[in-house]
Design an enzyme around this catalytic site. Structure first.
Site, PDB file in Angstrom:
ATOM      1  N   ASP A 183       0.850  -1.197   0.000  1.00 34.16           N
ATOM      2  CA  ASP A 183       0.000   0.000   0.000  1.00 34.16           C
ATOM      3  C   ASP A 183       0.885   1.245   0.000  1.00 34.16           C
ATOM      4  O   ASP A 183       2.116   1.149   0.041  1.00 34.16           O
ATOM      5  CB  ASP A 183      -1.047  -0.044   1.118  1.00 34.16           C
ATOM      6  CG  ASP A 183      -0.531   0.353   2.499  1.00 34.16           C
ATOM      7  OD1 ASP A 183       0.520   1.008   2.600  1.00 34.16           O
ATOM      8  OD2 ASP A 183      -1.200   0.009   3.497  1.00 34.16           O
ATOM      9  N   VAL A 185       1.913   3.519   1.965  1.00 30.59           N
ATOM     10  CA  VAL A 185       2.889   3.932   2.977  1.00 30.59           C
ATOM     11  C   VAL A 185       3.898   2.831   3.328  1.00 30.59           C
ATOM     12  O   VAL A 185       4.666   2.978   4.274  1.00 30.59           O
ATOM     13  CB  VAL A 185       2.199   4.449   4.261  1.00 30.59           C
ATOM     14  CG1 VAL A 185       1.448   5.738   3.970  1.00 30.59           C
ATOM     15  CG2 VAL A 185       1.260   3.413   4.858  1.00 30.59           C
ATOM     16  N   LYS A 186       3.918   1.755   2.581  1.00 31.40           N
ATOM     17  CA  LYS A 186       4.864   0.685   2.894  1.00 31.40           C
ATOM     18  C   LYS A 186       6.224   0.913   2.208  1.00 31.40           C
ATOM     19  O   LYS A 186       6.332   1.739   1.298  1.00 31.40           O
ATOM     20  CB  LYS A 186       4.274  -0.661   2.466  1.00 31.40           C
ATOM     21  CG  LYS A 186       2.967  -1.023   3.194  1.00 31.40           C
ATOM     22  CD  LYS A 186       3.122  -1.078   4.708  1.00 31.40           C
ATOM     23  CE  LYS A 186       2.058  -1.897   5.414  1.00 31.40           C
ATOM     24  NZ  LYS A 186       0.829  -1.141   5.728  1.00 31.40           N
ATOM     25  N   THR A 187       7.219   0.133   2.638  1.00 36.08           N
ATOM     26  CA  THR A 187       8.594   0.349   2.166  1.00 36.08           C
ATOM     27  C   THR A 187       8.704   0.263   0.651  1.00 36.08           C
ATOM     28  O   THR A 187       9.399   1.064   0.023  1.00 36.08           O
ATOM     29  CB  THR A 187       9.549  -0.682   2.805  1.00 36.08           C
ATOM     30  OG1 THR A 187       9.433  -0.565   4.214  1.00 36.08           O
ATOM     31  CG2 THR A 187      10.992  -0.447   2.388  1.00 36.08           C
ATOM     32  N   ILE A 188       8.064  -0.736   0.045  1.00 39.57           N
ATOM     33  CA  ILE A 188       7.887  -0.655  -1.401  1.00 39.57           C
ATOM     34  C   ILE A 188       6.389  -0.626  -1.676  1.00 39.57           C
ATOM     35  O   ILE A 188       5.607  -1.331  -1.031  1.00 39.57           O
ATOM     36  CB  ILE A 188       8.603  -1.764  -2.206  1.00 39.57           C
ATOM     37  CG1 ILE A 188       8.170  -3.142  -1.771  1.00 39.57           C
ATOM     38  CG2 ILE A 188      10.109  -1.615  -2.132  1.00 39.57           C
ATOM     39  CD1 ILE A 188       8.739  -4.229  -2.674  1.00 39.57           C
TER      40      ILE A 188
END
Ligand SMILES: *Cc1c(COP(=O)(O)O)cnc(C)c1O
Length: 397
Positions: A183, A185-188
């Site tokens: 999603d 806001v995740k790291t990728i």
């Protein structure tokens, strides 16, 4: 943590490649697609990164956890043990398949406490869902052992921990099934998306079919495919996969920046004797997406959280007072506010939440501050942040 901070030509070129070709769906249209298979490419890339045999892309991290449970045959009559500190997706997924979420305490890893898990096991327990919160992990040796001894599946939600590892194995690859979110806001990120990873071929085939209405994906005529069992639509589009493909190749770059920024902040905060960092189990390496620490008590943590905001230090969370991540504020779950009637079994199964004692979790979450590590900080911004954080936290103790 968020990979969106560094969007660039790699992401744009991948998306344009899909748009120029014109097929936005991952299945079918073989003649039209001119060899464009972004979802398949992303699955192969994730297999390499996560060192697992199989990867199934899905439409979100919430879908990943739901599909993992369904693929393992968990449903009505079953109980799934999960932590009090997680994201709402954990109980949403368990309830979606008709199983009962059994919430238990966390420990100083901020993950499931193996003793609490052991105490919650019953003859109905089918799985333990460990959630690797904020870039690190629970005590995986103890949890793995406990699951094996009790013949219970271990499902690993590594949505917040891509890039972390335990005894050199990527987080997300340690259980029977692992779950990831991409999603925003995740790291990728690919906007919205997720993945189920496993080394078990049956779970993979179940996931592949279940995420596409039970289609068996045999042959080249989608309309003629049969349905060995019921499914749903949790597919990812080629546009999303294209962004994910660009991002996953940049994961090492993102992790290196995270580690550097984390280390600068951690070194500065180490001067404060009253501050204790979260425990990382032996053999564990964080993804460095967050820096987590404990202050002496709830009052200090509340004071620090407010003071950090006032000082302009964004991205530091006190989850005790947060609506998304901690049992204390999940009134909708405790009061079972469902749009549609929920089963008698689930109602009875959730009644324990009215009287449950989670003071052990309160003890850790009440004192915890969790700081998001950004990728785009300049050297000056990072140094200023470190200096201000030390001042503010010293003033809150
Ligand atoms: C983000 C997240 C999810 C859900 O992912 P979505 O893609 O937003 O549905 C599940 N579990 C954890 C721990 C998460 O952080």
């Amino acid at each position: 943590m968020p990979g969106f901070e560094l969007f660039g030509n790699a992401e744009r070129n991948q998306v344009n490649d899909v748009l120029n070709n014109g097929v936005l769906m991952r299945y079918g249209f073989d003649g039209m697609r001119n060899g464009h298979w972004k979802s398949k490419e992303l699955e192969i890339e994730l297999q390499k990164t996560l060192k697992t045999s199989f990867v199934q892309l899905v439409s979100s991290g919430t879908a990943a956890v739901s599909v993992a449970l369904a693929a393992a045959g968990i449903g009505s009559g079953d109980e799934v043990i999960m932590p009090t500190f997680t994201f709402v997706a954990s109980f949403e997924a368990i309830m979606m398949v008709g199983a009962v979420p059994v919430l238990v305490d966390i420990d100083d890893t901020l993950g499931l406490d193996p003793l609490a898990v052991k105490a919650a096991m019953t003859s109905k327990t089918k799985a333990v869902m460990v959630v690797q919160m904020c870039g690190s992990m629970a005590n995986m040796d103890a949890l793995n052992k406990l699951c094996k001894e009790n013949n219970v599946l271990l499902i690993e939600d590594a949505c917040q921990a891509i890039g972390g590892s335990y005894n050199n194995k990527p987080l997300g690859s340690l259980g029977d099934l692992g779950c990831f979110s991409f999603d925003f806001v995740k790291t990728i990120t690919c906007g919205e998306g997720g993945a189920v990873v496993t080394n078990n071929k049956d779970y993979y085939i179940n996931s592949d079919h279940y995420t596409d209405h039970g289609h068996d994906h045999i042959g080249t005529d989608r309309g003629a495919e049969s349905h060995p069992f019921l499914g749903y639509n949790f597919r990812m589009s080629e546009l999303h996969a294209a962004v994910g493909l660009a991002q996953v190749k940049r994961l090492p770059e993102f992790l290196a920046i995270q580690k550097h920024n984390y280390t600068v902040l951690r070194t500065a905060l180490s001067q404060i004797p009253e501050l204790k960092f979260r425990t990382v189990p032996n053999g564990g390496e964080e993804s460095y997406a967050f820096l987590n620490f404990f202050l002496p008590d709830l009052e200090c943590a509340r004071k620090a959280s407010i003071a950090l905001k006032e000082a302009g230090i964004d991205g530091c969370f006190h989850y005790y007072d947060n609506n998304w991540h901690y049992i204390r504020k999940w009134e909708h779950l405790k009061e079972m506010k469902s749009l549609y009637p929920i089963s008698k079994e689930l109602k009875e199964g959730l009644a324990y939440l009215q009287r449950a004692d989670f003071s052990q979790s309160d003890h850790y979450i009440g004192r915890n501050i969790s700081c998001l590590i950004k990728l785009c900080w300049t050297v000056d911004e990072l140094n200023l942040r470190a200096k201000k954080m030390v001042e503010v936290i010293k003033g809150s103790i």
